[in-house]
Write a protein that holds these residues in place. Sequence first.
Motif, PDB file in Angstrom:
ATOM      1  N   HIS B 252     -12.389 -11.772  -5.660  1.00  0.00           N
ATOM      2  CA  HIS B 252     -11.350 -11.332  -6.590  1.00  0.00           C
ATOM      3  C   HIS B 252     -11.638 -11.799  -8.016  1.00  0.00           C
ATOM      4  CE1 HIS B 252      -7.369 -10.647  -8.275  1.00  0.00           C
ATOM      5  NE2 HIS B 252      -7.118  -9.902  -7.218  1.00  0.00           N
ATOM      6  N   PRO B 253     -11.453 -10.914  -9.012  1.00  0.00           N
ATOM      7  CA  PRO B 253     -11.727 -11.305 -10.399  1.00  0.00           C
ATOM      8  C   PRO B 253     -10.943 -12.543 -10.855  1.00  0.00           C
ATOM      9  CG  PRO B 253     -11.369  -8.946 -10.262  1.00  0.00           C
ATOM     10  CD  PRO B 253     -11.073  -9.494  -8.905  1.00  0.00           C
ATOM     11  N   CYS B 292      -1.253  -4.169  -9.521  1.00  0.00           N
ATOM     12  CA  CYS B 292      -1.914  -5.464  -9.491  1.00  0.00           C
ATOM     13  C   CYS B 292      -1.460  -6.261 -10.708  1.00  0.00           C
ATOM     14  CB  CYS B 292      -3.433  -5.305  -9.529  1.00  0.00           C
ATOM     15  SG  CYS B 292      -4.271  -6.901  -9.624  1.00  0.00           S
ATOM     16  N   GLY B 295      -3.727  -6.943 -13.645  1.00  0.00           N
ATOM     17  CA  GLY B 295      -4.168  -5.772 -14.402  1.00  0.00           C
ATOM     18  C   GLY B 295      -4.389  -5.969 -15.899  1.00  0.00           C
ATOM     19  N   CYS B 298      -7.302  -8.295 -16.524  1.00  0.00           N
ATOM     20  CA  CYS B 298      -8.484  -8.215 -15.673  1.00  0.00           C
ATOM     21  C   CYS B 298      -9.632  -7.483 -16.366  1.00  0.00           C
ATOM     22  CB  CYS B 298      -8.128  -7.486 -14.379  1.00  0.00           C
ATOM     23  SG  CYS B 298      -9.546  -7.373 -13.266  1.00  0.00           S
ATOM     24  N   CYS B 305      -5.532   0.551 -10.680  1.00  0.00           N
ATOM     25  CA  CYS B 305      -4.923  -0.765 -10.507  1.00  0.00           C
ATOM     26  C   CYS B 305      -3.418  -0.781 -10.736  1.00  0.00           C
ATOM     27  CB  CYS B 305      -5.618  -1.778 -11.405  1.00  0.00           C
ATOM     28  SG  CYS B 305      -7.391  -1.855 -11.058  1.00  0.00           S
ATOM     29  N   CYS B 321      -7.845  -6.489  -3.946  1.00  0.00           N
ATOM     30  CA  CYS B 321      -8.355  -5.967  -5.215  1.00  0.00           C
ATOM     31  C   CYS B 321      -8.982  -4.611  -4.929  1.00  0.00           C
ATOM     32  CB  CYS B 321      -9.411  -6.928  -5.778  1.00  0.00           C
ATOM     33  SG  CYS B 321     -10.265  -6.279  -7.220  1.00  0.00           S
ATOM     34  N   HIS B 322      -8.718  -3.626  -5.810  1.00  0.00           N
ATOM     35  CA  HIS B 322      -9.321  -2.304  -5.640  1.00  0.00           C
ATOM     36  C   HIS B 322     -10.824  -2.330  -5.904  1.00  0.00           C
ATOM     37  CE1 HIS B 322      -5.505  -0.387  -5.088  1.00  0.00           C
ATOM     38  NE2 HIS B 322      -5.051  -0.801  -6.262  1.00  0.00           N
ATOM     39  N   PHE B 323     -11.263  -3.253  -6.767  1.00  0.00           N
ATOM     40  CA  PHE B 323     -12.687  -3.302  -7.139  1.00  0.00           C
ATOM     41  C   PHE B 323     -13.240  -4.713  -7.011  1.00  0.00           C
ATOM     42  CE2 PHE B 323     -10.455  -0.064  -9.631  1.00  0.00           C
ATOM     43  CZ  PHE B 323     -11.049   1.072  -9.088  1.00  0.00           C
TER      44      PHE B 323
END
Lengths: 256, 330
Positions: B252-253, B292, B295, B298, B305, B321-323
Motif C-alpha cells: 500500500h502506498p 480511498c 486519495g 496519494c 480511487c 488499494c486499487h493500484f
Amino acid sequence: MTAPLLEIRQLYKSYQKAQGIFGRKTIQALSDISFSLYPGQTLAIVGETGSGKSTLAKLLVGIETPDSGEILLEGEAVTISDHKKYNHVIRYIFQDPARSLNPHQRVGQMLEDVLRYSTDLNEQQRQQKIHQTLAQLGLMEEHAAYYPHMFSGGQLQRVALARALIMDPKLLILDEALTALDPSLRAQIVNLLLELQKTTGLSYLLITNHLRLVRHISDSMLVLHQGKALDYGPTNHVFAHPQHDYSRKLINSAQS
Amino acid sequence: MILLDIKNMTIELETPEGLIRAVDKVNLTIREGEIRGLVGESGSGKSLIAKAIVGVLNKRWHITADRFSWAGQDLLRLSYEEQRKIIGRDIAMIYQEPSRSMDPTAPILDQLLEAIPDSELESRWWGRPFERRKKAIALLHKVGIRDHQAILNSYPYQLPEGVCQKIMIAMAIAKKPKLLIADEPTTALESTTQAQLFRLLASFNQLKGMSILLISHELETVARNTQTLSVLYCGQLVEAGETAAILKSPFHPYTDALIKSVPEFQPQLASKQPLYALHGSIPTLQHLPIGCRLGPRCPNARKECVKTPVLERLQNHYFSCHFPLQGKKT
Ligand SMILES: Nc1ncnc2c1ncn2[C@@H]1O[C@H](COP(=O)(O)OP(=O)(O)O)[C@@H](O)[C@H]1O
Ligand code: SF4
Ligand SMILES: [Mg+2]
C-alpha cells in the motif's frame, strides 16, 4: 575553521532545595558543561528527564544565570542584560506549538507584534517580511488572517517556526519539538529544517530525550546524564564508540 | 487458535450533522500468543478500535460488525452484559498516560489489591487478606519492581511515569488475561524505560503465552516488537500481514510512505538528506474524502480511487488499494 556560533565553557548550575523543616539540599543540575556549535551545524543534546537539559535551555535563553562558566555567542560573553539583543540571535521551538500560540490573535498580527517589538522595520517592511517568512515555510499569504485553531497540526508547527524565524535568528533551539509528531508530519518538518539550514546557514540545538532522528539530522551530539556531559563528539563517532555505559544503554535502547 | 476475530467493524459518531464514520469496515484478528501491532497517525482510530473491543465507548458511538468473536464464541449473539463479562475476564488494557488512568487518591497497595480477582485466591476467607497482599507484592516483582515497600504506600503522583506504567501492567496481568491491549504504552516514557517495558511485555508473551495488541503511532517501535502488523489510515485498514514481510515489501502506498519516512529503515539514505514525505496532512473527520481516504495525498491515485477499495488478500498479506505497489498486474 570558522569560529563557533555558540560556545559554552565550564558551565555550573546548582539549585537549593528545601528538605525537611530546616534542611537544605544542594542539587547540582549542571557541572562542567562545555561544548561548541558552529554555523550551519546541528548539535543534539540528549538526556532523560532530570539530566539537566531544561536547566541548560533556561541558561541559554537567559531565564536563569549560571553559578559559573561562560556562554559565548559569536565570541562575545552573554549576560542577562543583553537579553533583547540576544533574542534576535537565538529563538525557541517547543514541543506543543498550539499551546505556545495565542488563540485569540491572528497569525499575521502575532508576527507583526514580534517585528514591532524587536526591530525598526516600518509598516510596509514588516508586511513584506511577514509574507516572505510565510512563503519560506510553505504557508500562504491568506494564512496571515487565520487564527491558530484554523490550522492543522502540521501547519501550526509551521506557524510556530514562522514566529521563530521571522527574526532571522542564527540559532534555533528545538526543545522536544519533533518527538511527538506523527511520521508524515515529522518527515515534512525535518525536510523543512534541513532545507532552511542549507539555504540560510541556520544552526540548530536539538534538545531531546530520544535518539530517534538524532543520527539523521545532527552533526554532533552530547549525552547529558545527572548534570554531567558524558560522550560528546561527532554523531557517527558517538554512535559507533560510546565511552560511557549510560550512553551505550541509551544507544542500544534506541535500536532494540 | 484465533482469539479475537473482527470483521468489518465500523464505528460511527453521532453529530448534529448526522453520523460520521470514524472507523470504516476494519478487520482485525489476533491469535493465541501473537503480538500484533496496530499503527496509524494520531486520529486514525486506533484508540477507538481498542475501546470498542473492551466496550468502553459511550452511547454517542455506534458500533457495528459482521463478525465479532472471541475464542470461537460469537459475541454478537450475546447480550451486552454477557459480552462484557467474557471480555472483562480475558482482556486487559493499559493506556498512554498511566498516572492519569490510576486512582490519584488511593495508595498503590489498595489499587493492586483491588485488581486481584477473587477467582485468583485459594485460601478461605480468613486467609484472604494475607494472600491478596502476598499476591500484590509478587505482581510488583513480576514487573521488575524489587523495592516493593517503597512503592506500596506511595500515591501515583509520587512515582515516575515509567514506574506507574509497570504498576498498570502489574494490575492488568493480575487477572491473567489472554489478551493485553497496550494503547501507546510507552509514548510518555524515556527511551531506556521504553526498552525495559517492551522487554517486560515480551517476557509475558513468551512465558505466559499472553497475546498483545500493541498500539502506537510510531512504526519504529511497533516494527521491532511485533510479529504481525495492521496499518490504519484515517479509520481505514490499509494493510495487514507479517511485520517483516510488510517492512520488506509493502503493497500500500501509505505503508510505503510510512516506512520511507523513518531514517532507520533507509540505511542507504545519507545523513541530512530529505526524508520521503507525503504532501498534505491527515484530513479531519468533518472533511473525509470519499472512496480511498488516502486519495488526495496519494502519489498513485487515479480516478478509480473515488471508489473505496476492498480488502484483498495475497497469501497472508492483506491490502486495500486499487493500484498496489506489487503483487498485482495493473
Ligand atoms: N469523544 C470524541 N468526540 C469526537 N470525536 C472523537 C472523540 N474521540 C475520538 N474522536 C475522533 O475519532 C477519530 C479517531 O480517534 P482515535 O481513535 O482517538 O485516534 P488514535 O487513537 O488513532 O489517535 C479522530 O478523528 C478523533 O478526533
Ligand atoms: S486506492 Fe488509489 S488513492 Fe488509495 S492508496 Fe491505492 S492508489 Fe492510492
Ligand atoms: Mg490514541
